[in-house]
Design an enzyme around this catalytic site. Structure first.
Site, PDB file in Angstrom:
ATOM      1  N   ARG A 160       0.855  -1.187   0.000  1.00 26.25           N
ATOM      2  CA  ARG A 160       0.000   0.000   0.000  1.00 26.25           C
ATOM      3  C   ARG A 160       0.888   1.233   0.000  1.00 26.25           C
ATOM      4  NH1 ARG A 160      -2.319  -3.621   3.766  1.00 26.25           N
ATOM      5  NH2 ARG A 160      -4.426  -4.328   3.186  1.00 26.25           N
TER       6      ARG A 160
ATOM      7  N   LYS B 230      -2.042  -2.381   7.251  1.00 25.63           N
ATOM      8  CA  LYS B 230      -3.381  -1.940   7.589  1.00 25.63           C
ATOM      9  C   LYS B 230      -3.883  -2.714   8.798  1.00 25.63           C
ATOM     10  CE  LYS B 230      -7.839  -0.983   5.414  1.00 25.63           C
ATOM     11  NZ  LYS B 230      -8.624  -1.081   4.160  1.00 25.63           N
TER      12      LYS B 230
ATOM     13  N   HIS C  53      -1.757   2.376  -5.602  1.00 28.85           N
ATOM     14  CA  HIS C  53      -2.730   1.291  -5.495  1.00 28.85           C
ATOM     15  C   HIS C  53      -2.974   0.625  -6.851  1.00 28.85           C
ATOM     16  CE1 HIS C  53      -4.640  -0.061  -1.860  1.00 28.85           C
ATOM     17  NE2 HIS C  53      -5.687  -0.482  -2.544  1.00 28.85           N
TER      18      HIS C  53
ATOM     19  N   ARG D  48      -0.295  -1.793  -7.097  1.00 27.50           N
ATOM     20  CA  ARG D  48      -0.628  -2.910  -6.199  1.00 27.50           C
ATOM     21  C   ARG D  48      -1.634  -3.845  -6.882  1.00 27.50           C
ATOM     22  NH1 ARG D  48      -1.365  -4.379  -0.584  1.00 27.50           N
ATOM     23  NH2 ARG D  48      -3.538  -4.758  -0.030  1.00 27.50           N
TER      24      ARG D  48
ATOM     25  N   HIS E 278      -4.585  -8.919   2.989  1.00 30.22           N
ATOM     26  CA  HIS E 278      -6.042  -8.862   3.065  1.00 30.22           C
ATOM     27  C   HIS E 278      -6.550  -9.756   4.197  1.00 30.22           C
ATOM     28  CE1 HIS E 278      -6.558  -7.656  -1.454  1.00 30.22           C
ATOM     29  NE2 HIS E 278      -6.332  -6.617  -0.665  1.00 30.22           N
TER      30      HIS E 278
ATOM     31  N   TYR F 205      -9.738  -9.947  -8.058  1.00 23.71           N
ATOM     32  CA  TYR F 205      -8.757  -9.927  -9.142  1.00 23.71           C
ATOM     33  C   TYR F 205      -9.025 -11.008 -10.175  1.00 23.71           C
ATOM     34  CZ  TYR F 205      -6.280  -6.696  -6.137  1.00 23.71           C
ATOM     35  OH  TYR F 205      -5.963  -5.609  -5.349  1.00 23.71           O
TER      36      TYR F 205
END
Length: 291
Positions: A133, A158, A223, A226, A249, A258
């Site tokens: 990120r 995160k 992003h 990413r 995640h 994706y």
């Protein structure tokens, strides 16, 4: 600082919210109070509804920004002020998920080759090669690059969850060239002040200049790189669970999006039309050409 603001800050800290989120929530609540020129504990559901409509209709804020504003007010009223009416009275916006923007391998290659600034080239390579990120890369320190184990240590991702990602040999080579030139001592990508990392806005400005230089209309941001990292791994046959761990995640469902933009997956699946023994048409036929 008012007692209510201090109390909210303490509640956020006790729940281990990131400093960035704390700053954002406090700012949002301050704007809400300033709009009505009253303390939030004197305001209720109708005021919140009116303010959210103001953000949507007059300030034209994006749905993601609106959701952040609602979350900040929800924390204030449910956690700090102990109100029970929030979820019933304040409608939660429907999430409108978009497919991620992905650059092709050729476009990423052209981007890196067009980046003459060694610092920017190294930073963009970090985003694409490791799928970090924006702030995760900016928070890297020199000793987070483990060349012996060929991993990058993300100390605080995160949700403040640490993880490790692969260190590409090509990236390591580029980082060594960058280090010999810049010689960063603490932050890997320091800003104008060596004791502080580069700001996100500086990265965004650099991305827009590079996109214009290449003449590519697709959006460009950390992003997007990413997204490209994850999609290209999926195209190469990497399983979703591994990609989930690399991206940090929490839910596999987030990573599964994706699948919708993976060229390899799309091209590997044949359309049912191709299995029908229909007559092959070589020339166009019909009456009115506009019909």
């Amino acid at each position: 600082m008012t007692h209510l603001r201090q109390r909210m800050q303490e509640d956020l800290r006790l729940r281990n919210y990131s400093p960035r989120t704390i700053h954002s929530y406090i700012r949002i609540v301050a704007e809400f109070a300033s709009y009505f020129r009253k303390s939030p504990d004197q305001l209720g559901p109708e005021h919140i509804r009116a303010w959210l409509l103001y953000l949507l209709d007059e300030r034209k804020l994006a749905w993601g920004t609106l959701q952040c504003a609602r979350s900040a007010l929800k924390f204030l009223y449910t956690r700090t002020l102990k109100q029970t009416w929030f979820d019933q009275e304040i409608i939660k916006p429907k999430v409108r998920r978009k497919l991620p923007t992905v650059w092709s391998r050729e476009e990423v290659c052209a981007l890196l080759d067009a980046t003459t600034n060694t610092k920017h080239r190294a930073l963009l390579a970090v985003y694409y090669s490791a799928g970090l990120r924006c702030q995760e890369a900016l928070d890297l320190k020199v000793n987070d690059i483990d060349s012996k184990r060929m991993v990058i240590h993300v100390r605080e991702g995160k949700g403040k969850f640490p993880r490790q990602v692969m260190l590409s040999p090509k990236l390591l080579e580029l980082l060594r060239v960058y280090w010999k030139w810049r010689k960063p001592k603490d932050w890997l990508f320091p800003g104008e002040r060596p004791d502080q990392p580069l700001f996100q806005n500086a990265v965004r400005v650099a991305c827009q200049k590079l996109r214009q230089k290449l003449g590519i209309t697709k959006p460009l941001s950390p992003h997007v790189l990413r997204h490209s990292f994850a999609t290209h791994l999926l195209d190469a046959g990497t399983d979703l669970r591994s990609i989930q761990l690399l991206l940090g995640h929490r839910d596999l469902e987030t990573t599964a999006r994706y699948l919708h933009v993976s060229e390899a997956r799309l091209h590997a699946t044949a359309s049912p039309l191709d299995d029908l023994p229909i007559r092959i048409v070589r020339t166009a036929q019909g009456g009115n050409r506009t019909a």
